[in-house]
Motif scaffolding. Structure first.
Motif, PDB file in Angstrom:
ATOM      1  N   LEU B 266       0.606  -1.266  -0.123  1.00  0.00           N
ATOM      2  CA  LEU B 266       0.454   0.155   0.363  1.00  0.00           C
ATOM      3  C   LEU B 266       1.123   1.005  -0.116  1.00  0.00           C
ATOM      4  CD1 LEU B 266      -3.145  -0.731   2.384  1.00  0.00           C
ATOM      5  CD2 LEU B 266      -3.334   0.017  -0.093  1.00  0.00           C
ATOM      6  N   LYS B 267       1.922   1.221   0.830  1.00  0.00           N
ATOM      7  CA  LYS B 267       2.411   2.273   1.134  1.00  0.00           C
ATOM      8  C   LYS B 267       3.039   2.988  -0.165  1.00  0.00           C
ATOM      9  CE  LYS B 267       7.007   3.695   3.022  1.00  0.00           C
ATOM     10  NZ  LYS B 267       7.591   4.374   2.846  1.00  0.00           N
ATOM     11  N   TYR B 268       3.574   2.258  -1.197  1.00  0.00           N
ATOM     12  CA  TYR B 268       3.806   2.490  -2.248  1.00  0.00           C
ATOM     13  C   TYR B 268       3.667   2.364  -4.100  1.00  0.00           C
ATOM     14  CZ  TYR B 268       8.598   1.456   0.298  1.00  0.00           C
ATOM     15  OH  TYR B 268       9.867   1.790   1.400  1.00  0.00           O
ATOM     16  N   VAL B 269       2.153   1.908  -4.087  1.00  0.00           N
ATOM     17  CA  VAL B 269       1.351   1.980  -5.110  1.00  0.00           C
ATOM     18  C   VAL B 269       0.086   2.907  -4.783  1.00  0.00           C
ATOM     19  CG1 VAL B 269      -0.593   0.096  -5.835  1.00  0.00           C
ATOM     20  CG2 VAL B 269       1.218  -0.528  -4.963  1.00  0.00           C
ATOM     21  N   ARG B 272       0.835   5.990  -6.940  1.00  0.00           N
ATOM     22  CA  ARG B 272       0.871   6.125  -7.774  1.00  0.00           C
ATOM     23  C   ARG B 272      -0.927   5.771  -8.829  1.00  0.00           C
ATOM     24  NH1 ARG B 272       3.779   2.822 -13.228  1.00  0.00           N
ATOM     25  NH2 ARG B 272       1.718   3.617 -14.227  1.00  0.00           N
ATOM     26  N   LEU B 273      -1.462   5.003  -7.829  1.00  0.00           N
ATOM     27  CA  LEU B 273      -2.899   4.553  -7.819  1.00  0.00           C
ATOM     28  C   LEU B 273      -3.817   6.023  -7.530  1.00  0.00           C
ATOM     29  CD1 LEU B 273      -4.845   1.971  -8.658  1.00  0.00           C
ATOM     30  CD2 LEU B 273      -4.736   2.050  -5.536  1.00  0.00           C
ATOM     31  N   LEU B 274      -3.493   7.270  -6.408  1.00  0.00           N
ATOM     32  CA  LEU B 274      -4.244   7.954  -6.802  1.00  0.00           C
ATOM     33  C   LEU B 274      -3.634   9.190  -7.189  1.00  0.00           C
ATOM     34  CD1 LEU B 274      -4.502   7.167  -3.318  1.00  0.00           C
ATOM     35  CD2 LEU B 274      -6.053   6.668  -4.423  1.00  0.00           C
ATOM     36  N   LYS B 275      -2.210   9.350  -6.839  1.00  0.00           N
ATOM     37  CA  LYS B 275      -1.898  10.557  -7.383  1.00  0.00           C
ATOM     38  C   LYS B 275      -0.875  10.972  -8.550  1.00  0.00           C
ATOM     39  CE  LYS B 275      -1.012  11.507  -2.220  1.00  0.00           C
ATOM     40  NZ  LYS B 275       0.001  11.380  -1.938  1.00  0.00           N
ATOM     41  N   GLN B 276      -0.983   9.590  -9.421  1.00  0.00           N
ATOM     42  CA  GLN B 276       0.456   9.584 -10.606  1.00  0.00           C
ATOM     43  C   GLN B 276       1.793   9.326 -10.340  1.00  0.00           C
ATOM     44  OE1 GLN B 276      -3.009  10.146 -10.801  1.00  0.00           O
ATOM     45  NE2 GLN B 276      -3.545   8.515 -11.865  1.00  0.00           N
ATOM     46  N   GLU B 277       1.808   9.506  -9.323  1.00  0.00           N
ATOM     47  CA  GLU B 277       3.946   9.790  -8.663  1.00  0.00           C
ATOM     48  C   GLU B 277       3.956   8.853  -9.446  1.00  0.00           C
ATOM     49  OE1 GLU B 277       3.952  10.343  -4.807  1.00  0.00           O
ATOM     50  OE2 GLU B 277       2.894  12.346  -4.741  1.00  0.00           O
ATOM     51  N   HIS B 278       5.720   8.357  -9.024  1.00  0.00           N
ATOM     52  CA  HIS B 278       6.505   7.091 -10.021  1.00  0.00           C
ATOM     53  C   HIS B 278       6.276   6.312  -8.976  1.00  0.00           C
ATOM     54  CE1 HIS B 278       8.740   7.800 -13.401  1.00  0.00           C
ATOM     55  NE2 HIS B 278       9.031   9.231 -12.804  1.00  0.00           N
ATOM     56  N   TYR B 279       6.292   4.803  -9.508  1.00  0.00           N
ATOM     57  CA  TYR B 279       6.372   3.711  -8.455  1.00  0.00           C
ATOM     58  C   TYR B 279       7.886   3.199  -8.155  1.00  0.00           C
ATOM     59  CZ  TYR B 279       6.106  -0.880  -6.878  1.00  0.00           C
ATOM     60  OH  TYR B 279       6.553  -2.181  -6.528  1.00  0.00           O
ATOM     61  N   ALA B 280       7.425   3.568  -7.046  1.00  0.00           N
ATOM     62  CA  ALA B 280       9.069   3.144  -6.900  1.00  0.00           C
ATOM     63  C   ALA B 280      10.328   2.140  -5.669  1.00  0.00           C
ATOM     64  CB  ALA B 280      10.924   4.225  -7.014  1.00  0.00           C
ATOM     65  N   MET B 281       9.608   0.848  -5.648  1.00  0.00           N
ATOM     66  CA  MET B 281       9.236   0.314  -4.399  1.00  0.00           C
ATOM     67  C   MET B 281      11.621  -0.734  -4.060  1.00  0.00           C
ATOM     68  SD  MET B 281       7.932  -3.475  -2.569  1.00  0.00           S
ATOM     69  CE  MET B 281       6.496  -3.146  -2.756  1.00  0.00           C
ATOM     70  N   PRO B 282      12.270   0.379  -3.239  1.00  0.00           N
ATOM     71  CA  PRO B 282      13.186  -0.638  -3.258  1.00  0.00           C
ATOM     72  C   PRO B 282      12.759  -1.469  -3.210  1.00  0.00           C
ATOM     73  CG  PRO B 282      12.069   0.430  -1.394  1.00  0.00           C
ATOM     74  CD  PRO B 282      11.159   1.121  -2.158  1.00  0.00           C
ATOM     75  N   HIS B 283      14.642  -1.882  -3.021  1.00  0.00           N
ATOM     76  CA  HIS B 283      14.933  -3.782  -3.936  1.00  0.00           C
ATOM     77  C   HIS B 283      14.691  -4.542  -2.401  1.00  0.00           C
ATOM     78  CE1 HIS B 283      17.035  -6.285  -6.707  1.00  0.00           C
ATOM     79  NE2 HIS B 283      17.387  -6.375  -5.808  1.00  0.00           N
TER      80      HIS B 283
END
Lengths: 230, 316
Positions: B266-269, B272-283
């Motif tokens: 949820l924290k990373y998705v 992007r889902l709500l604010k169209q920001e970049h999706y970047a989940m750390p490795h």
């Protein structure tokens, strides 16, 4: 719906579905009032089939109840119920276990059985065990090899109190038919919907839950390996 | 406690079979949805990893199953062939045939992706597409039938629920997605198409998030309906509501396998889902989520298989 002719023909249809195309229908009535818990049937069955240590095809459970001096001890002989709707048969993936058309006995072909143990879960009575020598599942079959020769099953033959009555209920003159006609009988775990062909007279259903509910001391003893009724 | 007839081999099979089938279904549906991989390089990459994973866990799981057979234990290595000399309405019979078909189809499907130069529209394209169409129903069938198999018996009240098969299916898809993400995380090299990689990672993570939220719902329904009945089913569900398997179920499966992964996702998705920001989940987070989901999938099978056997019908 109310037309009596339809009712009759419906009943006739049901009867056909359940019974009459089987030449024989074997059943057993167990009169627990006559059982003294001597375990002669357990031993006769074990020697008849060389049942391995720790396993049993048939046994007698004892239910000890009450607080001194008002106490009782009842017995509940157990064996495969040869159900009309056997849930073990419907789950068998190889067809190794089947209900015989000729007499309604649920039998196992040990050459076909792969020992997947699915039927051991499906049986609500815990009557099946895995035979350690053949790798197939085994259980009571009403002593088919004896019955086909016209001899009573080993447990019936040996019963001292005549508590086990075996026979063909398609034959109205058989002892078992007469017992069913004249006595109040019950089957084990009817809610499972398996429609057992082993009937009990005065079966004691007391267990731990009964003890909790009523405050009566109850101890159920069974000679199964896990020492617990399944 | 009652006897455990089905032990670790069955648990391992239910887990690995579900994971492989899930990976196969996800691979094939991503492949078909992206116009056979033409739409984006990322989608083709997901399909490729899923296809390469799918047959391996299923074959290993089926291999483990053989060790649970009584006939195998007495040295009769091949009596299980009897399964394939007949077919009947037993869930195990239908399941065996489904498994056999799935193994064959998934091997062919994986073969079309072998070779580092496999790309959309190469010489295996036609075969790959045909196999993908077969993979979806077969994979769903394999993932679903295990739950039906356990659920088919009134004598096992813990298992005897129509929603158990649904739970197994969702868990299979979720562990399948996690296994694809994990493989890409560990072995996926750098790609020139950064946007495509981000899109495909986002697709997998958000799918996994959706699947886990459905899984939470199904677990809730499973527990609630069992608890609301009286009799054998209520008695059986007590084994995870205060009984011997409570902590394993709630900590091992619900917290580790569902709650923690979904919170991380949820924290990373959500950005992007709500604010169209970049999706970047750390490795490291990606690795952690995948492992937790996979461990949770195993715990689910473990708890369900054991709980069904230590409980039984009540009364006599």
């Amino acid at each position: 719906m109310k037309d009596p002719a339809t009712q009759v023909s419906r009943r006739g249809l049901m009867k056909n579905l359940i019974a009459s195309d089987r030449p024989k229908r074997y059943a057993m009535v167990i009169d627990t009032r006559r059982c003294i818990g001597c375990q002669a049937c357990t031993v006769a069955c074990k020697s008849e089939f060389s049942v391995p240590l720790g396993e049993s095809r048939s046994w007698v459970e004892s239910i000890e109840k009450g607080n001194f001096p008002d106490v009782g001890r009842n017995f509940l002989p157990r064996l495969c119920n040869q159900c009309e709707k056997p849930s073990c048969v419907s789950v068998c993936p190889t067809g190794a276990t089947y209900k015989r058309d000729e007499d309604g006995v649920v039998a196992i072909d040990e050459e076909i059985c792969i020992g997947c143990k699915y039927c051991m879960h499906a049986c609500p009575y815990g009557m099946r065990y895995l035979h350690p020598n053949t790798g197939s599942v085994d259980k009571c079959d009403f002593c088919l090899h004896r019955v086909e020769q016209g001899v009573a099953p080993a447990c019936v033959n040996t019963c001292q109190g005549y508590a086990r009555i075996f026979g063909d209920i398609n034959d109205p003159s058989s002892a078992v038919s007469k017992m069913l006609e004249t006595n109040a009988v019950s089957v084990l775990r009817p809610a499972m919907g398996t429609e057992p062909m082993v009937f009990y007279i005065a079966a004691d259903s007391s267990d731990e839950r009964y003890a909790e509910r009523t405050g009566v001391y109850v101890r159920v003893e069974t000679n199964r390996r896990q020492q617990k009724r399944v | 406690m009652l006897e455990i007839h089905w032990g670790l081999p069955v648990i391992i099979y239910l887990f690995l079979g579900g994971l492989g089938a899930g990976a196969g279904v996800v691979s094939a549906s991503v492949f078909l949805r992206s116009h056979a991989g033409d739409a984006s390089e990322g989608a083709f990459d997901i399909a490729r990893w899923g296809a390469l994973i799918a047959p391996i866990p299923v074959i290993v799981g089926v291999g483990a199953l053989v060790f649970e057979l009584g006939s195998f234990a007495v040295g009769d290595m091949f009596r299980w062939i009897n399964l394939f000399l007949t077919i009947n309405l037993s869930p195990m019979s239908i399941g065996s045939w489904l498994l056999a078909l799935f193994v064959i189809v998934s091997l062919v499907y994986a073969y079309t992706f072998l070779g580092s130069n496999s790309r959309p529209g190469d010489e295996h394209h036609g075969l790959r597409k045909k196999m993908a169409w077969l993979m979806v129903p077969l994979g769903v069938g394999v993932a679903l039938y295990t739950g039906i198999l356990l659920g088919a018996m009134p004598s096992r009240p813990f298992w005897n629920s129509p929603i158990l098969a649904m739970l197994f299916l969702i868990s299979a898809l979720s562990t399948g997605v996690a296994s694809i993400l994990l493989m890409r995380c560990i072995f996926g090299g750098s790609s020139s198409d950064a946007k495509g990689v981000e899109d495909s990672k986002y697709l997998l993570s958000s799918t996994d998030m959706l699947l886990i939220s459905f899984e939470v719902l199904v677990v809730f329904l499973f527990i609630m309906y069992a608890h609301l009945t009286v009799g054998g089913v209520e008695h059986a569900i007590d084994v995870v509501l205060g009984g011997s398997l409570t902590s394993l179920f709630w900590l091992g499966f619900v917290v580790i396998g569902l709650i923690i992964p979904i919170l991380i996702e949820l924290k990373y998705v959500l950005p992007r889902l709500l604010k169209q920001e970049h999706y970047a989940m750390p490795h490291a987070m990606e690795l952690a989520v995948c492992m937790l989901v996979i461990v949770g999938g195993f715990m689910l099978r473990y708890v369900v298989v054991i709980a069904g056997q230590v409980t039984g019908p009540i009364g006599i």
